[in-house]
Enzyme design. Structure first.
Site, mmCIF file in Angstrom:
data_model
loop_
_atom_site.group_PDB
_atom_site.id
_atom_site.type_symbol
_atom_site.label_atom_id
_atom_site.label_comp_id
_atom_site.label_asym_id
_atom_site.label_seq_id
_atom_site.Cartn_x
_atom_site.Cartn_y
_atom_site.Cartn_z
ATOM 1 C CE LYS A 206 -3.750 -2.558 2.024
ATOM 2 N NZ LYS A 206 -4.705 -2.964 3.182
ATOM 3 C CD GLN B 110 -3.681 -4.722 5.961
ATOM 4 O OE1 GLN B 110 -3.901 -3.581 5.412
ATOM 5 N NE2 GLN B 110 -4.176 -6.126 5.608
ATOM 6 C CG ASP C 101 -9.674 -0.595 4.425
ATOM 7 O OD1 ASP C 101 -9.549 -0.825 3.511
ATOM 8 O OD2 ASP C 101 -9.183 -0.689 5.505
HETATM 9 N N1 GUN Z 1 -7.036 -7.348 5.586
HETATM 10 C C1 GUN Z 1 -7.355 -8.152 4.549
HETATM 11 N N2 GUN Z 1 -7.923 -7.297 3.629
HETATM 12 C C2 GUN Z 1 -7.830 -5.835 3.847
HETATM 13 C C3 GUN Z 1 -8.446 -4.699 3.686
HETATM 14 O O1 GUN Z 1 -8.865 -4.735 2.550
HETATM 15 N N3 GUN Z 1 -8.324 -3.733 4.233
HETATM 16 C C4 GUN Z 1 -7.962 -3.844 5.584
HETATM 17 N N4 GUN Z 1 -7.623 -2.830 6.412
HETATM 18 N N5 GUN Z 1 -7.566 -5.057 6.240
HETATM 19 C C5 GUN Z 1 -7.367 -5.987 5.331
#
Ligand code: GUN
Length: 291
Positions: free
Chosen positions: A52, A96, A119
Site C-alpha cells: 500500500k 490493517q 476501506d
Molecule cells: N485485511 C485483509 N484485507 C484488508 C483490507 O482490504 N483492508 C484492511 N484494512 N485490512 C485487510
C-alpha cells in the site's frame, strides 16, 4: 478463453490516478495522503501494508505508516484514530485487519470518520453502498466491478453466484452485482448452502471468495462461465524468495479451459484490490463524497 489481466488493468488505472494527482497539484492542491495503521508483525499484513505504501509513492500520494505492537490497548488505538480523524492534512486511513483479540474490531471500524474510511468498512459506507449512494466501497468488490466493466463483460440478467459472505468481499460483492449498474441476478452461497456444487455449476458468473485454496474444480463450473477468483491464501513454497506463494480458490488449470473469462492468481483480483484503495483515497482527497 480470455485471461482477465488484473495487473495490466491496475497499471492503467494507476496511470489515470497519477494524471489526476498531477492536475490536482498543478491546481495548487496538496498531494493526496493515505495513512495505514499496522498492529503487530503478521507476515501477510506486513506485506500488504508495504504494498500500500509503495502504491502510494507510485501515484504521487503521500503515505504514513503508524505502527503499534500486538499488545496495544484499545484506548490507545482509539486515541490515534481520533487524531487521524482530525488531521486536516490526511485524506483517508485504514487499520490493517486482522487485529489482536483484545481489541474490538467493530468498535475500531466505527471509530473511523466515514469521510476518511477509504476501506469502506464503516456501517455508514456499507449502508450507503447498499442503497447506491456515493460512498467508499470495499476495495476488492470495487476492483472486481471495475474489471468486469473494463473487459465489457455482460452482467445484465446473468446469474451470478458469489461463494462467501464476508463483510469485506462476499456480502458487498453480492450487493454491487445486484445493483442497476450491473443488473445481475445474485445468489450468495456459504458454508451451509445445500447443493453448492450444482449451484456453482449453474452460474454464468462465479465469484469465489471463500478463502479455501483449490475449492472450485472443473465440474463446478459451467461451460462459458466467467470465473473470478478472489482467493489469495499464502501457502509455503520452495520456489519463491519469500517462502510463500499465493493460491486461489479455483483450480486454474482444469477450470480455465471451460471459461469465457477467468482471473489468474496472482495477477487477477489482487492488483485491483490494491488500486481500488488508491481510487478511494483520490475520491477522499477530491472532496467529501458523503456530504
Ligand atoms: N485485511 C485483509 N484485507 C484488508 C483490507 O482490504 N483492508 C484492511 N484494512 N485490512 C485487510
Amino acid at each position: 478463453m480470455q485471461i482477465i489481466d488484473g495487473k495490466a488493468t491496475a497499471k492503467a488505472i494507476k496511470e489515470e490516478i497519477r494524471a489526476e494527482v498531477d492536475s490536482l497539484v498543478s491546481a495548487g492542491k496538496r498531494n493526496p495522503h493515505l495513512a495505514a495503521i499496522l498492529i503487530g508483525h503478521d507476515g501477510g499484513s506486513e506485506t500488504y501494508v508495504a504494498y500500500k505504501i509503495k502504491d502510494c509513492a507510485e501515484v504521487g500520494f503521500k503515505s504514513t505508516l503508524v505502527r503499534f505492537e500486538d499488545d496495544v490497548k484499545e484506548v490507545v488505538l482509539l486515541e490515534k484514530i481520533k487524531e487521524l480523524n482530525n488531521d486536516e492534512g490526511l485524506d483517508g486511513f485504514i487499520v490493517q485487519l486482522p487485529i489482536p483479540d483484545q481489541i474490538n474490531e467493530q468498535r475500531i471500524i466505527e471509530a473511523i470518520d466515514p469521510r476518511k474510511d477509504v476501506d469502506g468498512f464503516h456501517p455508514v459506507n456499507v449502508g450507503r453502498t447498499v442503497i447506491g449512494l456515493p460512498s467508499f466501497t470495499s476495495a476488492t468488490p470495487y476492483g472486481i466491478v471495475e474489471l468486469l466493466k473494463r473487459y465489457n463483460i455482460e452482467t445484465s440478467g446473468k446469474h451470478c453466484v458469489v461463494v462467501g459472505r464476508s463483510n469485506i468481499v462476499g456480502r458487498p460483492m453480492s450487493i454491487l452485482m445486484s445493483q442497476k449498474s450491473m443488473n445481475a441476478t445474485v445468489t450468495v452461497a456459504h458454508s451451509r448452502t445445500k447443493n453448492l456444487e450444482e449451484l456453482c455449476a449453474s452460474a454464468d458468473i462465479l465469484i469465489a471468495a471463500l478463502g479455501a485454496p483449490g475449492f472450485i474444480k472443473a465440474h463446478m463450473v459451467k461451460e462459458g462461465a466467467v470465473v473470478i477468483d478472489v482467493g489469495t491464501t499464502r501457502v509455503p513454497s520452495t520456489e519463491t524468495k519469500s517462502g510463500f506463494r499465493l493460491k486461489g480458490d479455483v483450480v486454474y488449470d482444469e477450470v480455465a479451459p471451460k471459461c469465457s473469462y477467468i482471473t489468474p492468481v496472482p495477477g487477477g483480483v489482487g492488483p485491483m484490490t490494491r488500486v481500488s484503495l488508491l481510487s478511494n483515497t483520490l475520491k477522499a482527497a477530491k472532496g467529501n463524497i458523503l456530504s
